[in-house]
Write a protein that holds these residues in place. Structure first.
Motif, PDB file in Angstrom:
ATOM      1  N   TYR A   1     140.250  37.988  70.512  1.00  0.00           N
ATOM      2  CA  TYR A   1     140.300  36.771  71.321  1.00  0.00           C
ATOM      3  C   TYR A   1     141.710  36.207  71.377  1.00  0.00           C
ATOM      4  O   TYR A   1     142.568  36.549  70.562  1.00  0.00           O
ATOM      5  CB  TYR A   1     139.336  35.715  70.776  1.00  0.00           C
ATOM      6  CG  TYR A   1     139.705  35.154  69.435  1.00  0.00           C
ATOM      7  CD1 TYR A   1     140.501  34.014  69.326  1.00  0.00           C
ATOM      8  CD2 TYR A   1     139.253  35.746  68.264  1.00  0.00           C
ATOM      9  CE1 TYR A   1     140.842  33.488  68.083  1.00  0.00           C
ATOM     10  CE2 TYR A   1     139.595  35.234  67.017  1.00  0.00           C
ATOM     11  CZ  TYR A   1     140.376  34.101  66.938  1.00  0.00           C
ATOM     12  OH  TYR A   1     140.720  33.592  65.725  1.00  0.00           O
TER      13      TYR A   1
ATOM     14  N   ILE B   1     131.855  35.781  69.675  1.00  0.00           N
ATOM     15  CA  ILE B   1     131.990  34.324  69.593  1.00  0.00           C
ATOM     16  C   ILE B   1     131.324  33.802  68.324  1.00  0.00           C
ATOM     17  O   ILE B   1     131.875  32.971  67.609  1.00  0.00           O
ATOM     18  CB  ILE B   1     131.365  33.656  70.832  1.00  0.00           C
ATOM     19  CG1 ILE B   1     132.101  34.100  72.095  1.00  0.00           C
ATOM     20  CG2 ILE B   1     131.390  32.134  70.713  1.00  0.00           C
ATOM     21  CD1 ILE B   1     131.367  33.783  73.375  1.00  0.00           C
TER      22      ILE B   1
ATOM     23  N   ILE C   1     135.910  31.449  77.412  1.00  0.00           N
ATOM     24  CA  ILE C   1     134.924  30.513  76.860  1.00  0.00           C
ATOM     25  C   ILE C   1     135.594  29.154  76.702  1.00  0.00           C
ATOM     26  O   ILE C   1     136.613  29.036  76.028  1.00  0.00           O
ATOM     27  CB  ILE C   1     134.415  30.978  75.480  1.00  0.00           C
ATOM     28  CG1 ILE C   1     134.029  32.463  75.502  1.00  0.00           C
ATOM     29  CG2 ILE C   1     133.268  30.099  74.998  1.00  0.00           C
ATOM     30  CD1 ILE C   1     132.900  32.819  76.397  1.00  0.00           C
TER      31      ILE C   1
ATOM     32  N   PHE D   1     138.169  36.092  75.620  1.00  0.00           N
ATOM     33  CA  PHE D   1     137.649  37.245  74.897  1.00  0.00           C
ATOM     34  C   PHE D   1     137.717  38.449  75.839  1.00  0.00           C
ATOM     35  O   PHE D   1     136.912  38.577  76.744  1.00  0.00           O
ATOM     36  CB  PHE D   1     136.198  37.009  74.458  1.00  0.00           C
ATOM     37  CG  PHE D   1     136.053  36.083  73.287  1.00  0.00           C
ATOM     38  CD1 PHE D   1     135.947  36.580  71.994  1.00  0.00           C
ATOM     39  CD2 PHE D   1     136.027  34.713  73.473  1.00  0.00           C
ATOM     40  CE1 PHE D   1     135.813  35.726  70.911  1.00  0.00           C
ATOM     41  CE2 PHE D   1     135.890  33.845  72.397  1.00  0.00           C
ATOM     42  CZ  PHE D   1     135.785  34.355  71.117  1.00  0.00           C
TER      43      PHE D   1
END
Length: 197
Positions: A20, A189, A143, A160
């Motif tokens: 990420y 996540i 996100i 991500f």
């Protein structure tokens, strides 16, 4: 021996770091949050090898029509657009929630919840399964977690990239392969959020 262990640790840390990328805010800002309203959006999403999702679908439909299979062409288009709500979103939610055995953190579709987790899909690689050769699907997403009543109050925004499908990764049906990639995205996540339990 010590040098080998040290190199292995660096390599492992490097792989973890590539999972990420923080765009803004901090993951630490999510500490103490136990539930999120979740939204999944694919507006503007690019399908690997095509300029847009529409271009991808049109190419696949046309290919089937050239093989004189109009019904398969119709079904491909219908199933592709239905899969987002029928498979990808439920797969993402289920995979995320299953990572928390005691429901310490959960995501649901409920706009009354104080914080929203927005999943903006930016890129999809559908993968393939043609019997002798197989490749799992991958999905990239941004996100964003923000206060539901005040979207300008963003706690964190994270990218991500290239989450690769797990279970059902090698499946003849493209929507199942992509569902597996969303399940891996949810796992990635959840791994980050578990650090704050």
């Amino acid at each position: 021996m010590k040098k080998t262990i040290w190199l292995l640790l660096i390599f492992t840390a490097s792989l973890s770091a590539q999972r990420y990328k923080i765009i803004s805010g901090k993951l630490d800002n999510l500490k103490g949050i136990t539930e999120y309203h979740v939204t999944l959006d694919k507006a503007g999403m690019v399908v690997h090898g095509f300029d847009s999702e529409i271009a991808f679908v049109n190419a696949k439909v046309e290919k089937r029509k050239q093989h004189k299979d109009t019904l398969q062409a119709i079904n491909f288009e219908k199933n592709w657009y239905a899969a987002h709500d029928a498979k990808w979103k439920p797969g993402f939610i289920s995979s995320f929630n299953s990572r928390f055995k005691k429901s310490e953190i959960q995501i649901v579709e409920n706009p009354a919840i104080r914080y929203t987790m927005s999943v903006q899909t930016t890129w999809i690689y559908p993968g393939y399964d043609v019997f002798i050769a197989k490749e799992p699907a991958k999905v990239s997403a941004v996100i964003t977690v923000y206060e539901t009543a005040n979207p300008a109050n963003t706690l964190v925004k994270v990218e991500f990239p290239h989450a690769e499908g797990l279970e059902n990764a090698y499946d003849f049906e493209v929507d199942n392969r992509i569902t597996a990639a969303y399940e891996k995205l949810a796992k990635n996540i959840a791994i980050q959020l578990k650090r704050f339990l």
